[in-house]
Write a protein that holds these residues in place. Sequence first.
Motif, PDB file in Angstrom:
ATOM      1  N   SER A  66       0.847  -1.185   0.000  1.00 55.93           N
ATOM      2  CA  SER A  66       0.000   0.000   0.000  1.00 55.93           C
ATOM      3  C   SER A  66       0.887   1.242   0.000  1.00 55.93           C
ATOM      4  CB  SER A  66      -0.929   0.000   1.215  1.00 55.93           C
ATOM      5  OG  SER A  66      -0.183   0.067   2.397  1.00 55.93           O
ATOM      6  N   LEU A  67       0.373   2.280  -0.629  1.00 53.44           N
ATOM      7  CA  LEU A  67       1.068   3.562  -0.684  1.00 53.44           C
ATOM      8  C   LEU A  67       0.192   4.600  -0.007  1.00 53.44           C
ATOM      9  CD1 LEU A  67       2.149   3.532  -4.434  1.00 53.44           C
ATOM     10  CD2 LEU A  67       3.590   3.082  -2.463  1.00 53.44           C
ATOM     11  N   ALA A  68       0.749   5.327   0.948  1.00 50.76           N
ATOM     12  CA  ALA A  68       0.005   6.373   1.636  1.00 50.76           C
ATOM     13  C   ALA A  68       0.510   7.732   1.171  1.00 50.76           C
ATOM     14  CB  ALA A  68       0.170   6.237   3.145  1.00 50.76           C
ATOM     15  N   PHE A  69      -0.427   8.625   0.881  1.00 48.84           N
ATOM     16  CA  PHE A  69      -0.115   9.976   0.425  1.00 48.84           C
ATOM     17  C   PHE A  69      -0.758  10.966   1.380  1.00 48.84           C
ATOM     18  CE2 PHE A  69      -0.477   7.173  -3.232  1.00 48.84           C
ATOM     19  CZ  PHE A  69       0.738   7.383  -3.867  1.00 48.84           C
ATOM     20  N   GLU A  70       0.061  11.797   2.014  1.00 48.08           N
ATOM     21  CA  GLU A  70      -0.505  12.850   2.854  1.00 48.08           C
ATOM     22  C   GLU A  70      -1.006  13.954   1.943  1.00 48.08           C
ATOM     23  OE1 GLU A  70       0.433  15.713   6.682  1.00 48.08           O
ATOM     24  OE2 GLU A  70       2.004  14.396   5.933  1.00 48.08           O
ATOM     25  N   ILE A  71      -2.243  14.377   2.167  1.00 49.84           N
ATOM     26  CA  ILE A  71      -2.834  15.400   1.322  1.00 49.84           C
ATOM     27  C   ILE A  71      -3.097  16.662   2.144  1.00 49.84           C
ATOM     28  CG2 ILE A  71      -3.807  13.819  -0.363  1.00 49.84           C
ATOM     29  CD1 ILE A  71      -6.437  13.908   1.133  1.00 49.84           C
ATOM     30  N   PHE A  72      -3.208  17.767   1.463  1.00 47.83           N
ATOM     31  CA  PHE A  72      -3.435  19.062   2.102  1.00 47.83           C
ATOM     32  C   PHE A  72      -2.354  19.333   3.152  1.00 47.83           C
ATOM     33  CE2 PHE A  72      -7.777  17.493   1.033  1.00 47.83           C
ATOM     34  CZ  PHE A  72      -7.975  18.315  -0.056  1.00 47.83           C
ATOM     35  N   VAL A  73      -1.098  19.144   2.768  1.00 41.02           N
ATOM     36  CA  VAL A  73       0.039  19.296   3.679  1.00 41.02           C
ATOM     37  C   VAL A  73       0.151  20.730   4.198  1.00 41.02           C
ATOM     38  CG1 VAL A  73       2.553  19.099   3.873  1.00 41.02           C
ATOM     39  CG2 VAL A  73       1.272  17.424   2.546  1.00 41.02           C
TER      40      VAL A  73
END
Length: 108
Positions: A66-73
């Motif tokens: 799985s790949l996690a992407f932090e959004i609205f950094v």
Amino acid sequence: MSEKIINGFSVVAYATQPEGRIPPRAFLETRRLPVKAAVPAITTATATSAEDAEPAAEQAAPEPESLAFEIFVSRRFRSTIEAMSAARNALDRVKSVDADGVPDPMPE
């Protein structure tokens, strides 16, 4: 957690709780769905010993990455509820996932 299936990937939106001085954060995570393959069943008539059943167990697919992407950094959320709402809204806007598991369009 909210989930959407796109192009053979499970795309999940979630938020984390604040930890100390770290505010709540929003994430999108992609995980490749396992391919369902027709596996011949080993019956007791064809299996002569436990050794015959071992190769079938070894052929099982590994746990998908799985790949996690932090959004609205650049955004500072006041609460976990606000972060989760932003993550769900970002998930609603995702239209496709490329072969590497990157959602498109990817928010900030």
